[in-house]
Design a protein around this motif. Structure first.
Motif, PDB file in Angstrom:
ATOM      1  N   THR A   1       4.469   5.761   2.583  1.00  0.00           N
ATOM      2  CA  THR A   1       4.322   7.078   1.965  1.00  0.00           C
ATOM      3  C   THR A   1       5.682   7.498   1.426  1.00  0.00           C
ATOM      4  O   THR A   1       6.673   7.478   2.157  1.00  0.00           O
ATOM      5  CB  THR A   1       3.815   8.129   2.968  1.00  0.00           C
ATOM      6  N   THR A   2       5.702   7.842   0.153  1.00  0.00           N
ATOM      7  CA  THR A   2       6.922   8.366  -0.463  1.00  0.00           C
ATOM      8  C   THR A   2       6.736   9.866  -0.663  1.00  0.00           C
ATOM      9  O   THR A   2       5.642  10.400  -0.440  1.00  0.00           O
ATOM     10  CB  THR A   2       7.186   7.687  -1.823  1.00  0.00           C
ATOM     11  N   VAL A   3       7.759  10.534  -1.110  1.00  0.00           N
ATOM     12  CA  VAL A   3       7.666  11.976  -1.324  1.00  0.00           C
ATOM     13  C   VAL A   3       6.588  12.304  -2.362  1.00  0.00           C
ATOM     14  O   VAL A   3       5.951  13.359  -2.283  1.00  0.00           O
ATOM     15  CB  VAL A   3       9.041  12.588  -1.696  1.00  0.00           C
ATOM     16  N   GLU A   4       6.331  11.377  -3.293  1.00  0.00           N
ATOM     17  CA  GLU A   4       5.266  11.604  -4.275  1.00  0.00           C
ATOM     18  C   GLU A   4       3.895  11.649  -3.618  1.00  0.00           C
ATOM     19  O   GLU A   4       2.979  12.275  -4.150  1.00  0.00           O
ATOM     20  CB  GLU A   4       5.272  10.491  -5.338  1.00  0.00           C
ATOM     21  N   GLY A   5       3.735  10.998  -2.467  1.00  0.00           N
ATOM     22  CA  GLY A   5       2.451  10.962  -1.780  1.00  0.00           C
ATOM     23  C   GLY A   5       2.332  11.966  -0.652  1.00  0.00           C
ATOM     24  O   GLY A   5       1.331  11.973   0.072  1.00  0.00           O
ATOM     25  N   LEU A   6       3.324  12.823  -0.497  1.00  0.00           N
ATOM     26  CA  LEU A   6       3.295  13.797   0.596  1.00  0.00           C
ATOM     27  C   LEU A   6       2.271  14.900   0.337  1.00  0.00           C
ATOM     28  O   LEU A   6       1.608  15.369   1.261  1.00  0.00           O
ATOM     29  CB  LEU A   6       4.699  14.397   0.784  1.00  0.00           C
ATOM     30  N   ALA A   7       2.110  15.297  -0.902  1.00  0.00           N
ATOM     31  CA  ALA A   7       1.123  16.320  -1.250  1.00  0.00           C
ATOM     32  C   ALA A   7      -0.281  15.736  -1.128  1.00  0.00           C
ATOM     33  O   ALA A   7      -0.478  14.518  -1.161  1.00  0.00           O
ATOM     34  CB  ALA A   7       1.359  16.814  -2.676  1.00  0.00           C
ATOM     35  N   ALA A   8      -1.264  16.603  -1.002  1.00  0.00           N
ATOM     36  CA  ALA A   8      -2.668  16.181  -0.920  1.00  0.00           C
ATOM     37  C   ALA A   8      -3.107  15.601  -2.272  1.00  0.00           C
ATOM     38  O   ALA A   8      -2.513  15.929  -3.308  1.00  0.00           O
ATOM     39  CB  ALA A   8      -3.540  17.370  -0.534  1.00  0.00           C
ATOM     40  N   PRO A   9      -4.130  14.751  -2.268  1.00  0.00           N
ATOM     41  CA  PRO A   9      -4.607  14.166  -3.528  1.00  0.00           C
ATOM     42  C   PRO A   9      -4.995  15.219  -4.579  1.00  0.00           C
ATOM     43  O   PRO A   9      -4.897  14.975  -5.775  1.00  0.00           O
ATOM     44  CB  PRO A   9      -5.827  13.338  -3.116  1.00  0.00           C
ATOM     45  N   ASP A  10      -5.410  16.409  -4.127  1.00  0.00           N
ATOM     46  CA  ASP A  10      -5.787  17.463  -5.086  1.00  0.00           C
ATOM     47  C   ASP A  10      -4.567  18.220  -5.627  1.00  0.00           C
ATOM     48  O   ASP A  10      -4.709  19.165  -6.394  1.00  0.00           O
ATOM     49  CB  ASP A  10      -6.782  18.439  -4.450  1.00  0.00           C
TER      50      ASP A  10
ATOM     51  N   ILE B   1      11.558   7.347   3.585  1.00  0.00           N
ATOM     52  CA  ILE B   1      10.131   7.248   3.301  1.00  0.00           C
ATOM     53  C   ILE B   1       9.440   7.207   4.658  1.00  0.00           C
ATOM     54  O   ILE B   1      10.100   7.307   5.690  1.00  0.00           O
ATOM     55  CB  ILE B   1       9.810   5.962   2.494  1.00  0.00           C
ATOM     56  N   GLN B   2       8.134   7.043   4.659  1.00  0.00           N
ATOM     57  CA  GLN B   2       7.413   6.819   5.910  1.00  0.00           C
ATOM     58  C   GLN B   2       6.683   5.485   5.824  1.00  0.00           C
ATOM     59  O   GLN B   2       6.085   5.175   4.789  1.00  0.00           O
ATOM     60  CB  GLN B   2       6.414   7.944   6.183  1.00  0.00           C
ATOM     61  N   VAL B   3       6.774   4.720   6.883  1.00  0.00           N
ATOM     62  CA  VAL B   3       6.031   3.461   7.003  1.00  0.00           C
ATOM     63  C   VAL B   3       5.156   3.613   8.233  1.00  0.00           C
ATOM     64  O   VAL B   3       5.658   3.820   9.337  1.00  0.00           O
ATOM     65  CB  VAL B   3       6.976   2.248   7.128  1.00  0.00           C
ATOM     66  N   ASP B   4       3.849   3.552   8.010  1.00  0.00           N
ATOM     67  CA  ASP B   4       2.875   3.796   9.075  1.00  0.00           C
ATOM     68  C   ASP B   4       3.165   5.114   9.790  1.00  0.00           C
ATOM     69  O   ASP B   4       3.076   5.224  11.013  1.00  0.00           O
ATOM     70  CB  ASP B   4       2.842   2.630  10.066  1.00  0.00           C
ATOM     71  N   GLY B   5       3.547   6.127   9.017  1.00  0.00           N
ATOM     72  CA  GLY B   5       3.766   7.468   9.541  1.00  0.00           C
ATOM     73  C   GLY B   5       5.106   7.712  10.202  1.00  0.00           C
ATOM     74  O   GLY B   5       5.376   8.820  10.638  1.00  0.00           O
TER      75      GLY B   5
ATOM     76  N   LYS C   1       0.871  -1.177   0.000  1.00  0.00           N
ATOM     77  CA  LYS C   1       0.000   0.000   0.000  1.00  0.00           C
ATOM     78  C   LYS C   1       0.907   1.226   0.000  1.00  0.00           C
ATOM     79  O   LYS C   1       1.524   1.557   1.011  1.00  0.00           O
ATOM     80  CB  LYS C   1      -0.921   0.003   1.217  1.00  0.00           C
ATOM     81  N   VAL C   2       0.998   1.855  -1.162  1.00  0.00           N
ATOM     82  CA  VAL C   2       1.916   2.981  -1.344  1.00  0.00           C
ATOM     83  C   VAL C   2       1.119   4.229  -1.700  1.00  0.00           C
ATOM     84  O   VAL C   2       0.350   4.234  -2.667  1.00  0.00           O
ATOM     85  CB  VAL C   2       2.945   2.678  -2.457  1.00  0.00           C
ATOM     86  N   ASN C   3       1.294   5.265  -0.926  1.00  0.00           N
ATOM     87  CA  ASN C   3       0.632   6.553  -1.163  1.00  0.00           C
ATOM     88  C   ASN C   3      -0.882   6.387  -1.311  1.00  0.00           C
ATOM     89  O   ASN C   3      -1.525   7.003  -2.148  1.00  0.00           O
ATOM     90  CB  ASN C   3       1.229   7.245  -2.397  1.00  0.00           C
ATOM     91  N   GLY C   4      -1.458   5.493  -0.495  1.00  0.00           N
ATOM     92  CA  GLY C   4      -2.901   5.297  -0.447  1.00  0.00           C
ATOM     93  C   GLY C   4      -3.459   4.296  -1.438  1.00  0.00           C
ATOM     94  O   GLY C   4      -4.647   3.997  -1.394  1.00  0.00           O
ATOM     95  N   ALA C   5      -2.630   3.758  -2.326  1.00  0.00           N
ATOM     96  CA  ALA C   5      -3.116   2.799  -3.324  1.00  0.00           C
ATOM     97  C   ALA C   5      -2.385   1.474  -3.165  1.00  0.00           C
ATOM     98  O   ALA C   5      -1.184   1.450  -2.883  1.00  0.00           O
ATOM     99  CB  ALA C   5      -2.893   3.338  -4.733  1.00  0.00           C
ATOM    100  N   VAL C   6      -3.114   0.371  -3.341  1.00  0.00           N
ATOM    101  CA  VAL C   6      -2.484  -0.943  -3.291  1.00  0.00           C
ATOM    102  C   VAL C   6      -1.820  -1.188  -4.638  1.00  0.00           C
ATOM    103  O   VAL C   6      -2.448  -1.059  -5.690  1.00  0.00           O
ATOM    104  CB  VAL C   6      -3.515  -2.052  -2.976  1.00  0.00           C
ATOM    105  N   ARG C   7      -0.528  -1.503  -4.583  1.00  0.00           N
ATOM    106  CA  ARG C   7       0.259  -1.757  -5.794  1.00  0.00           C
ATOM    107  C   ARG C   7       0.899  -3.134  -5.666  1.00  0.00           C
ATOM    108  O   ARG C   7       1.186  -3.591  -4.562  1.00  0.00           O
ATOM    109  CB  ARG C   7       1.372  -0.700  -5.941  1.00  0.00           C
TER     110      ARG C   7
END
Length: 181
Positions: free
Chosen positions: A135-144, A112-116, A69-75
């Motif tokens: 969470t990677t740096v690509e997922g740090l920004a909000a979804p919008d 990166i962050q694992v479980d915050g 589960k990376v940046n909110g999506a299961v990959r």
């Protein structure tokens, strides 16, 4: 098992011992040189031994499908049991924000962050984070697309410098700010 590293024992790949062919190892008594600095590689619940004198690389090691589960999506990614998370993120999932720096856990470019919580992707086996939120740096920004406040501050104040280590600073800084608002 660990006798192979101490100068004795059998290699499970070729069933030969380090004592059988000392000339192959280039050291008195057949003490093996470690291949690329690795003598014992963690492999799931067991260990795989390999010595530099073996004529072929390890065989019979199969890739497994990892669900991350990376940046909110299961990959999903097919990876060897000893695959490093940094390699899976960059090469298999095309998330290249985390950088390879020292490969020893001293520079922080791969943070990166694992479980915050901050974690170094170069020192983490990919299978160790299955079922956890990555969470990677690509997922740090909000979804919008709205930047994290730390990303915004780095951009506005010129904090990125050359940018190579910036993802590591952002991931560690964001985790610290979450714990210390």
């Amino acid at each position: 098992g660990l006798g192979l590293l101490m100068g004795g024992g059998a290699c499970p790949s070729c069933r030969g011992t380090t004592q059988d062919r000392p000339e192959q190892y280039g050291r008195p008594g057949g003490v093996p040189r470690l291949k690329a600095g690795l003598g014992v590689i963690q492999y799931g619940l067991g260990l795989v031994w390999h010595h530099a004198g073996h004529p072929t690389r390890m065989r019979c090691v199969e890739k497994a499908v990892l669900r991350l589960k990376v940046n909110g999506a299961v990959r999903e990614a097919a990876a060897l049991p000893n695959a490093i998370l940094l390699d899976v993120l960059r090469e298999d999932l095309n998330l290249t924000g985390s950088k390879r720096g020292c490969d020893m856990g001293t520079c922080g470019c791969c943070a990166i962050q694992v479980d915050g919580k901050p974690r170094l992707a170069c020192l983490t086996l990919a299978w160790q984070v299955e079922g956890k939120e990555i969470t990677t740096v690509e997922g740090l920004a909000a979804p919008d697309g709205k930047l994290h406040p730390l990303q915004k501050a780095f951009a506005e104040c010129g904090g990125s410098q050359c940018g190579f280590c910036t993802p590591g600073f952002l991931m560690n800084g964001a985790a610290w700010l979450k714990d210390h608002p």
